[in-house]
Each structure stands twice: as structure tokens, then as C-alpha cells.
Scaffold this motif. Structure first.
Motif, PDB file in Angstrom:
ATOM      1  N   ILE A 185       0.876  -1.176   0.000  1.00 42.00           N
ATOM      2  CA  ILE A 185       0.000   0.000   0.000  1.00 42.00           C
ATOM      3  C   ILE A 185       0.913   1.226   0.000  1.00 42.00           C
ATOM      4  CG2 ILE A 185      -1.798   1.281   1.218  1.00 42.00           C
ATOM      5  CD1 ILE A 185      -2.758  -1.401   0.201  1.00 42.00           C
ATOM      6  N   PRO A 186       0.746   2.180  -0.945  1.00 41.98           N
ATOM      7  CA  PRO A 186       1.603   3.370  -0.970  1.00 41.98           C
ATOM      8  C   PRO A 186       1.485   4.163   0.329  1.00 41.98           C
ATOM      9  CG  PRO A 186       0.355   3.175  -3.008  1.00 41.98           C
ATOM     10  CD  PRO A 186      -0.211   2.160  -2.060  1.00 41.98           C
ATOM     11  N   GLY A 187       2.573   4.728   0.766  1.00 39.05           N
ATOM     12  CA  GLY A 187       2.585   5.469   2.023  1.00 39.05           C
ATOM     13  C   GLY A 187       2.005   6.860   1.877  1.00 39.05           C
ATOM     14  N   PRO A 188       1.644   7.498   3.025  1.00 36.08           N
ATOM     15  CA  PRO A 188       1.080   8.856   2.994  1.00 36.08           C
ATOM     16  C   PRO A 188       2.112   9.871   2.512  1.00 36.08           C
ATOM     17  CG  PRO A 188       1.556   8.203   5.244  1.00 36.08           C
ATOM     18  CD  PRO A 188       1.760   6.991   4.393  1.00 36.08           C
ATOM     19  N   GLY A 189       1.633  10.823   1.686  1.00 36.32           N
ATOM     20  CA  GLY A 189       2.525  11.860   1.203  1.00 36.32           C
ATOM     21  C   GLY A 189       3.533  11.373   0.195  1.00 36.32           C
ATOM     22  N   ASP A 190       3.357  10.142  -0.325  1.00 33.26           N
ATOM     23  CA  ASP A 190       4.324   9.618  -1.295  1.00 33.26           C
ATOM     24  C   ASP A 190       4.290  10.454  -2.567  1.00 33.26           C
ATOM     25  OD1 ASP A 190       5.987   8.136  -2.839  1.00 33.26           O
ATOM     26  OD2 ASP A 190       5.073   6.203  -2.422  1.00 33.26           O
ATOM     27  N   GLY A 191       3.082  10.843  -2.975  1.00 32.76           N
ATOM     28  CA  GLY A 191       2.947  11.723  -4.125  1.00 32.76           C
ATOM     29  C   GLY A 191       3.117  11.057  -5.460  1.00 32.76           C
ATOM     30  N   THR A 192       3.413   9.745  -5.496  1.00 32.35           N
ATOM     31  CA  THR A 192       3.596   9.032  -6.767  1.00 32.35           C
ATOM     32  C   THR A 192       2.486   8.008  -6.931  1.00 32.35           C
ATOM     33  OG1 THR A 192       5.008   7.382  -5.744  1.00 32.35           O
ATOM     34  CG2 THR A 192       6.088   9.312  -6.686  1.00 32.35           C
ATOM     35  N   VAL A 193       2.041   7.869  -8.154  1.00 30.58           N
ATOM     36  CA  VAL A 193       1.018   6.877  -8.467  1.00 30.58           C
ATOM     37  C   VAL A 193       1.713   5.553  -8.773  1.00 30.58           C
ATOM     38  CG1 VAL A 193      -0.886   6.301 -10.002  1.00 30.58           C
ATOM     39  CG2 VAL A 193      -0.446   8.697  -9.391  1.00 30.58           C
ATOM     40  N   PRO A 194       1.266   4.412  -8.211  1.00 27.67           N
ATOM     41  CA  PRO A 194       1.906   3.114  -8.516  1.00 27.67           C
ATOM     42  C   PRO A 194       1.949   2.864 -10.023  1.00 27.67           C
ATOM     43  CG  PRO A 194       0.341   2.891  -6.719  1.00 27.67           C
ATOM     44  CD  PRO A 194       0.155   4.268  -7.249  1.00 27.67           C
ATOM     45  N   ASP A 195       3.112   2.369 -10.524  1.00 27.87           N
ATOM     46  CA  ASP A 195       3.255   2.121 -11.959  1.00 27.87           C
ATOM     47  C   ASP A 195       2.355   0.989 -12.430  1.00 27.87           C
ATOM     48  OD1 ASP A 195       4.580   0.213 -10.569  1.00 27.87           O
ATOM     49  OD2 ASP A 195       6.385   0.222 -11.810  1.00 27.87           O
ATOM     50  N   THR A 196       2.081   0.038 -11.557  1.00 28.46           N
ATOM     51  CA  THR A 196       1.160  -1.046 -11.890  1.00 28.46           C
ATOM     52  C   THR A 196       0.522  -1.557 -10.616  1.00 28.46           C
ATOM     53  OG1 THR A 196       0.920  -3.235 -12.880  1.00 28.46           O
ATOM     54  CG2 THR A 196       3.003  -2.768 -11.778  1.00 28.46           C
ATOM     55  N   VAL A 197      -0.759  -1.925 -10.707  1.00 27.17           N
ATOM     56  CA  VAL A 197      -1.471  -2.437  -9.542  1.00 27.17           C
ATOM     57  C   VAL A 197      -1.245  -3.939  -9.396  1.00 27.17           C
ATOM     58  CG1 VAL A 197      -3.731  -2.705  -8.465  1.00 27.17           C
ATOM     59  CG2 VAL A 197      -3.201  -0.617  -9.718  1.00 27.17           C
ATOM     60  N   ASP A 198      -1.133  -4.604 -10.533  1.00 33.54           N
ATOM     61  CA  ASP A 198      -1.003  -6.061 -10.506  1.00 33.54           C
ATOM     62  C   ASP A 198       0.432  -6.448 -10.155  1.00 33.54           C
ATOM     63  OD1 ASP A 198      -3.609  -6.149 -11.284  1.00 33.54           O
ATOM     64  OD2 ASP A 198      -3.196  -6.511 -13.401  1.00 33.54           O
ATOM     65  N   ARG A 199       0.622  -6.916  -8.936  1.00 36.32           N
ATOM     66  CA  ARG A 199       1.951  -7.319  -8.448  1.00 36.32           C
ATOM     67  C   ARG A 199       1.819  -8.527  -7.527  1.00 36.32           C
ATOM     68  NH1 ARG A 199       6.598  -4.605  -8.961  1.00 36.32           N
ATOM     69  NH2 ARG A 199       6.584  -2.485  -9.848  1.00 36.32           N
ATOM     70  N   GLU A 200       2.967  -9.189  -7.305  1.00 37.06           N
ATOM     71  CA  GLU A 200       3.041 -10.307  -6.370  1.00 37.06           C
ATOM     72  C   GLU A 200       4.058  -9.953  -5.293  1.00 37.06           C
ATOM     73  OE1 GLU A 200       4.035 -13.668  -8.776  1.00 37.06           O
ATOM     74  OE2 GLU A 200       2.053 -13.781  -9.727  1.00 37.06           O
ATOM     75  N   PHE A 201       3.735 -10.335  -4.056  1.00 34.54           N
ATOM     76  CA  PHE A 201       4.568  -9.971  -2.915  1.00 34.54           C
ATOM     77  C   PHE A 201       4.805 -11.205  -2.043  1.00 34.54           C
ATOM     78  CE2 PHE A 201       2.101  -6.299  -4.166  1.00 34.54           C
ATOM     79  CZ  PHE A 201       3.023  -5.258  -4.165  1.00 34.54           C
ATOM     80  N   CYS A 202       5.982 -11.236  -1.410  1.00 31.55           N
ATOM     81  CA  CYS A 202       6.273 -12.262  -0.413  1.00 31.55           C
ATOM     82  C   CYS A 202       6.171 -11.610   0.963  1.00 31.55           C
ATOM     83  CB  CYS A 202       7.670 -12.841  -0.629  1.00 31.55           C
ATOM     84  SG  CYS A 202       8.106 -14.151   0.540  1.00 31.55           S
ATOM     85  N   ILE A 203       5.324 -12.189   1.830  1.00 30.48           N
ATOM     86  CA  ILE A 203       5.121 -11.618   3.160  1.00 30.48           C
ATOM     87  C   ILE A 203       5.416 -12.679   4.212  1.00 30.48           C
ATOM     88  CG2 ILE A 203       3.305 -10.084   2.260  1.00 30.48           C
ATOM     89  CD1 ILE A 203       1.317 -11.957   3.812  1.00 30.48           C
ATOM     90  N   ARG A 204       5.629 -12.204   5.432  1.00 34.30           N
ATOM     91  CA  ARG A 204       5.727 -13.101   6.581  1.00 34.30           C
ATOM     92  C   ARG A 204       4.498 -12.847   7.441  1.00 34.30           C
ATOM     93  NH1 ARG A 204       9.673 -16.241   8.442  1.00 34.30           N
ATOM     94  NH2 ARG A 204      11.188 -15.307   7.014  1.00 34.30           N
TER      95      ARG A 204
END
Length: 651
Positions: A185-204
């Protein structure tokens, strides 16, 4: 076991290879190819129509595969298709076929080779992947640019291992990422739009600390200067594991295909090499036979010429030089016949420890003072079946090669061991126990290219005029003719080990001592009526001259048929001497027929070949070509021993 099936079975096997002879419309496959289709071994020898095998393909895939096969015949370079087959038991399995066409000089397809592999498990894994990607467990979220929190669903929290809630801090969500370089999730005040919404992430996961893979899907909606991100996340861990498994399987499949292709190419190269060496062997044997006949004419003429002209030093020197040249030629023909595995061998049980020890003085004198000889012979070696003269010549030849590989001198070792050998590459050697005679040097060695050609006939590294190139090929031919083998191991700059593998003598054969020399019957041996047979008029004339010079009466025949007729008309013939290699009727065939009509008649069979057909006649005497007058006289003395004294005519 290899089976031959008609075209069409290309689509019926599993985990096997095929080679389709397109002009002959025949396909050679292995047993693995046919196993899945359920063909009994007896049916593998029968013809099957093409339609039978295409009918085994799933109806939804049949047309596609027919088109692909037709494309290969029309010039396509590579066949690589997945398709389903229906087994005799009614099961549906997935197959992967990969192959290529081989073209002739006119660019026409003549062979279609490849590999067929059962990929049912892979297809099942792909299906599991699709199911996993479309299954439940989908959590939704909404994030507005500039906020420090995101609105989330209960399922969103469960996917991340968090307690269900409607709002989560962005920092909490992104804190679960193994790689924080790209935020979930983009952070507050980042000011940039994500280049793509479709992504895969590795989480714990927060709840149990387990590593999981999740996918993010969604949409970005612009609102003035900011944006709103709405999307979903879902667990794709199983799918990722399946992808990894599929990658591993595909890599193994690629490796297997490459291995199968490499094995096939190696087998084809070995076959071509064997065919080439067989052709060279036949040519060499034929040349050696004709050369033997020429040497016969030369040596017999020189022997008789020496007796019939006055002796003086100049003449004697010329005749001696001619005889030495003929003897060198005879030695060369023996090497050629050895390479062609057609020399005449006298095998008997030998103690190789005794043979090697007995050669020590000769080898030492041959090597010279700069080279030291070391013998490493195991005690109490079993006996071998071999020709002692040929084995001694082979060992001497190998030690001379070892000497030449160490021009500045050094140690040379002759080693004799009892060894087990399972397989010799490019050899038909039967696995088992052998006596291994190795000659080891610490010389220049050979690179891989030289080592591969070392036993080829006429190949030499000694330079022009310093070697015939027949030494190692002769030893190789000798070893195979004895039922053994010959190997070379060499490392450039380190040295070479040349090994003769000799078969053990059967247990019922004990070691034999050299036969005692027969006493001569006398200076005036009985005169015999001898029938000489040879299709070569020059050789026949010279043989007759040698016999007459020995005091015998000679009748001449130019063929086996003519000889039979003369024997029937003249019962007073005492001995038959015949060439072996004659057109129409060979000397061996003549001997068999004579044995039926006159079983007591001694027969001298003259030939440079060792692969003479067995003749059921105890009165057969073998005489190697080219022979001298002394060798001919000894053969006649052996014949006289077989003739009853009462029928001998004394002069």
C-alpha cells in the motif's frame, strides 16, 4: 529390446525415443515408447495401420497433431507438441513430443527422430495452479492518497495473519513484506502513483511467521491531484510452489531431451566410425592378401636364383638386399592382416608372468641405456589363450612407442594384473575377468584429438618415414581376434598407459610347453608326388619350382574343380598343397571334399588369413603366406609323418 513399428506409433508411446525411417515408412522405438500403449512384446513385431495410433489421441487433439506431423514432412524444423492420449485401460494421459527431421542431400526428409515423455503430472499441476488462482480467500482494500491508513475487509486481515478490522495503518501492512522496496500500500505523502497495480509480494504472516506469497490486483482512480486505489489480495503460495515445481520439471525435461539427443548423436557417430573401420579393415585385408602373393613370387624366385647362379659377393649382396626387403614387406602384411583381424594365430594357454619375464632382456636391449625397464607382475596369474609370438611382438611394439614418447629417456613399466572389466567403449568385449598387460610411460602423452585417432590404421605422430601407422591398429586387431580388447589412456604432458586385455584360458586347459623340434627325416627325404593348386598362375609356377627343387614330382591345377578331377584320375598323388582364397571353390572347401573321397590324403592349406573355416580332416596342415622354401619343406616333412612308410617312394 528394440521394436519396429509402422509410422503412426510416434504418438502412442511414453518416456521413450523414436527414429522414423520416412522413405521406408518404418519407425524404430524402444520398449518404454510402446509400454504405455499396452502393446505386448509379440505384437511389436507386427504391422499396425497409422489410423490405430491416431485413434489413440484424444479427439480434441487429433486434428492438431495430424497437421503438426504433416508440417514436419513439409519442411518444418522442429516438432514440439503437448497432446492427450487415451490408454487401452481408458485413462487419459498427457504426452509431450519433441523431435526433428533429418534431410538428405536434396533437402528431402529421410528421418524423423525424437523423444516422447509422459507429462500428465505436469498438466495436473497446471490445473491446480489455475484452481488456486481462482479460489476463494480474496480480501479487499481501499486506499486514498495522502492517508496513513487503508480501509480493509476481514478476509484481507486473515490473508495477512492479522486480527479482523476495518482499518489498518499502511505502515503495519507494509511491515509484513520481505522486500520493502515496493510497498503493498503506498505510504502517505508519497505523491507518486503506482506504476502497476497487478503485483506479487512475499510476506511473513503476522499470526504464525510463515512465508506466504500474495497477489495484488486492482484499479487506480484519479481524483483531482490525488488518486484512490481499490483492489484485492489473495494467497498464491500453492500456485508459486506449483510454478517452481513446473520450472524444475521443465528444466529436467529439457536436460533429458538434450541428453537423449546427445546419446543418439554419439551412437550414430560410433556406428559411422565402426562402419568406416570395417570398410578399411576389409580393404586392408584384401591388399595384404594380394601383397602376400606378390611376396611369394619374389621370395621364391630369389631363393631359387641364389641356388642357380654362381656365388660372388656383389650378387649375394643384391640378393640379400632383395630378400630383406621382401621380409619387411611380409612383416607389413602381417600387421595389415592383424588390423583386419585375419592373420593366422596359433593360440594356446600361456603364463603371462613367464612371457613378460622372458622378454626383459630383449626389451632392455631394444630400449637402450637412457631408458629403464620396470616389471610389475602379479604372482600366480591365471593362464590366457593367446599366440605367444604375436603377444611378444605387441608388447615390444608398445615399449618402443613408450620409448619414442620419452626422447630424453626415463622409466618404462610393464604391468601384468588380473582385472575385472565391465565394458570397453566401442568394443564388444564381454564383461568378466581378464589379464591386463599395460605398458606405462611418463612421456609427452596425447591430447584428446590424437588419442581418438591413435588406433586408426596409417595414423602416426612420429613424422614422415618414421612409422607405418599400423602398430597400434595391429595390436587392437590382435586383441579383438583373441577375444579381448585394447585401451589407451593418455594425458598430455603426463604420459600414456596402453593396455592389452587378454581372455583367460578355459579351466580344462593347462599350461603347455613349447612343442619339441621334430628331427629331420634325413638329408634325402622321400620323393613325393605333390598336387599344387593356386588360381594365381605366377604363384603356382613358383610353388612348383620350389617343390621340384626339393626333389618332388609336381602336378599343377589352377582351380579346386580341376584339382578334384586330377585326384580322381591319379590315386598315386601323395600330398595336396592348395591356396585358400580362390574363386569358385576355396581351399577349405576343396579340403572338405577331398576328405570325403580320400580321408588319408595329407593336405597343406596355404594362406595369410587366420579366419579359415574349420575342416574336419586330421590330415590338414596350415602353411602361412608368404612362405619360404624352408617353411614349405617343414610342411612336407609334417605331411610325410602322416603317410604310411609302405607307400613312400624312395629315390
Amino acid at each position: 529390446m528394440r521394436a519396429t513399428l509402422p509410422f503412426g506409433s510416434i504418438l502412442s508411446g511414453a518416456s521413450g525415443t523414436w527414429a522414423w525411417d520416412i522413405p521406408g515408412d518404418r519407425l524404430h522405438v524402444d520398449e518404454h515408447f510402446a509400454e504405455l500403449y499396452g502393446l505386448p512384446a509379440v505384437e511389436l513385431e507386427s504391422d499396425f495401420p497409422t489410423s490405430v495410433f491416431f485413434q489413440a489421441i484424444h479427439p480434441d487433439d487429433r486434428s492438431r497433431i495430424r497437421i503438426a506431423v504433416a508440417g514436419m514432412l513439409a519442411g518444418a524444423e522442429l516438432f514440439t507438441k503437448d497432446f492427450r492420449v487415451i490408454t487401452p485401460g481408458g485413462n487419459t494421459l498427457w504426452m509431450h513430443g519433441r523431435g526433428q527431421c533429418h534431410l538428405d542431400d536434396n533437402d528431402q526428409p529421410v528421418r524423423f527422430t525424437g523423444l516422447l515423455v509422459d507429462i500428465t503430472e505436469r498438466k495436473r499441476a497446471e490445473e491446480k495452479l489455475r484452481i488456486a488462482q481462482s479460489a476463494g480467500g480474496i480480501g479487499s482494500f481501499e486506499y486514498i492518497d495522502g492517508f496513513a491508513t487503508a480501509s480493509v475487509s476481514d478476509e484481507f486481515c486473515r490473508v495477512l495473519g492479522l486480527h479482523p478490522t476495518s482499518v489498518l495503518p499502511v505502515q503495519t501492512i507494509n511491515g509484513l513484506l520481505e522486500d520493502a522496496s515496493v510497498p503493498l500500500i503506498p505510504g502517505p505523502g508519497d505523491g507518486t502513483v503506482p506504476d502497476t497495480v497487478d503485483r506479487e509480494f512475499c510476506i511473513r504472516r503476522s499470526s504464525d511467521g510463515a512465508l506466504r506469497w500474495i497477489a495484488r490486483r486492482g484499479e487506480i482512480m484519479r481524483e483531482g491531484a490525488g488518486y484512490r486505489l481499490v483492489g484485492v489480495i489473495y494467497d498464491i503460495t500453492v500456485a508459486k510452489e506449483q510454478e517452481a515445481e513446473l520450472r524444475s520439471w521443465s528444466e529436467k525435461l529439457e536436460a533429458r531431451v538434450e541428453e537423449e539427443v546427445a546419446v543418439r548423436h554419439k551412437a550414430e557417430d560410433a556406428l559411422r566410425q565402426a562402419q568406416k573401420m570395417e570398410a578399411v579393415g576389409q580393404l586392408t585385408g584384401g591388399i595384404a592378401h594380394d601383397f602376400n602373393n606378390l611376396l611369394m613370387a619374389i621370395t621364391s624366385s630369389l631363393i631359387l636364383l641364389r641356388k642357380r647362379i654362381p656365388s660372388d659377393p656383389a650378387t649375394d649382396r643384391l640378393i640379400d638386399g632383395a630378400m630383406q626387403g621382401a621380409e619387411r614387406g611380409a612383416s607389413l602384411t602381417q600387421r595389415m592382416l592383424a588390423f583386419a583381424r585375419r592373420q593366422d594365430l596359433t593360440t594356446r594357454p600361456l603364463d603371462m608372468a613367464v612371457v613378460v619375464e622372458g622378454m626383459k632382456e630383449l626389451v632392455t636391449r631394444t630400449l637402450g641405456p637412457a631408458w629403464s625397464l620396470e616389471l610389475d607382475v602379479s604372482p600366480q596369474l591365471p593362464s590366457v589363450m593367446a599366440d605367444v609370438n604375436q603377444i611378444e611382438m605387441a608388447i615390444l611394439n608398445l615399449t618402443v612407442n613408450a620409448r619414442d614418447a620419452m626422447p630424453t629417456g626415463g622409466p618404462i613399466t610393464i604391468e601384468a594384473r588380473l582385472k575385472e572389466h565391465a565394458h570397453l567403449e566401442n568394443s564388444q568385449l564381454t564383461p568378466g575377468a581378464y589379464i591386463a598387460i599395460s605398458v606405462i610411460d611418463r612421456g609427452t602423452g596425447m591430447d584428446k584429438a590424437t588419442l581418438e585417432r591413435a588406433t586408426e590404421p596409417f595414423f602416426t605422430t612420429k613424422g614422415v618415414g618414421k612409422g607405418t601407422g599400423l602398430g597400434l591398429s595391429m595390436i587392437h586387431g590382435l586383441a579383438e581376434q583373441l577375444g579381448g580388447g585394447f585401451t589407451l589412456e593418455s594425458t598430455l604432458g603426463v604420459g600414456t598407459r596402453a593396455t592389452l586385455w587378454l581372455p583367460l584360458a578355459p579351466l580344462e586347459h593347462g599350461l603347455t610347453n613349447p612343442a619339441p623340434v621334430k628331427e629331420a627325416i634325413g638329408d634325402h627325404a622321400p620323393s613325393l608326388k605333390v598336387l599344387a593348386v593356386d588360381d594365381d598362375g605366377l604363384i603356382l609356377m613358383n610353388t612348383a619350382d620350389l617343390l621340384e627343387d626339393l626333389g618332388h614330382q609336381v602336378l599343377e591345377a589352377g582351380s579346386g574343380e580341376e584339382a578334384l578331377e586330377m585326384l580322381r584320375q591319379d590315386p598315386g598323388i601323395d600330398v595336396l598343397i592348395t591356396d585358400h582364397a580362390m574363386p569358385g571353390m576355396t581351399g577349405s572347401q576343396l579340403a572338405e571334399l577331398v576328405n570325403l573321397e580320400r580321408s588319408d590324403l595329407p593336405i597343406i592349406l596355404a594362406s595369410g588369413y587366420g579366419d579359415l573355416a574349420g575342416v574336419g580332416n586330421r590330415h590338414l596342415i596350415k602353411l602361412g603366406k608368404p612362405f619360404t622354401q624352408d617353411m614349405l619343406a617343414q610342411a612336407l616333412r609334417d605331411a610325410i609323418d602322416m603317410i604310411p612308410r609302405a607307400v613312400l617312394r624312395e629315390d
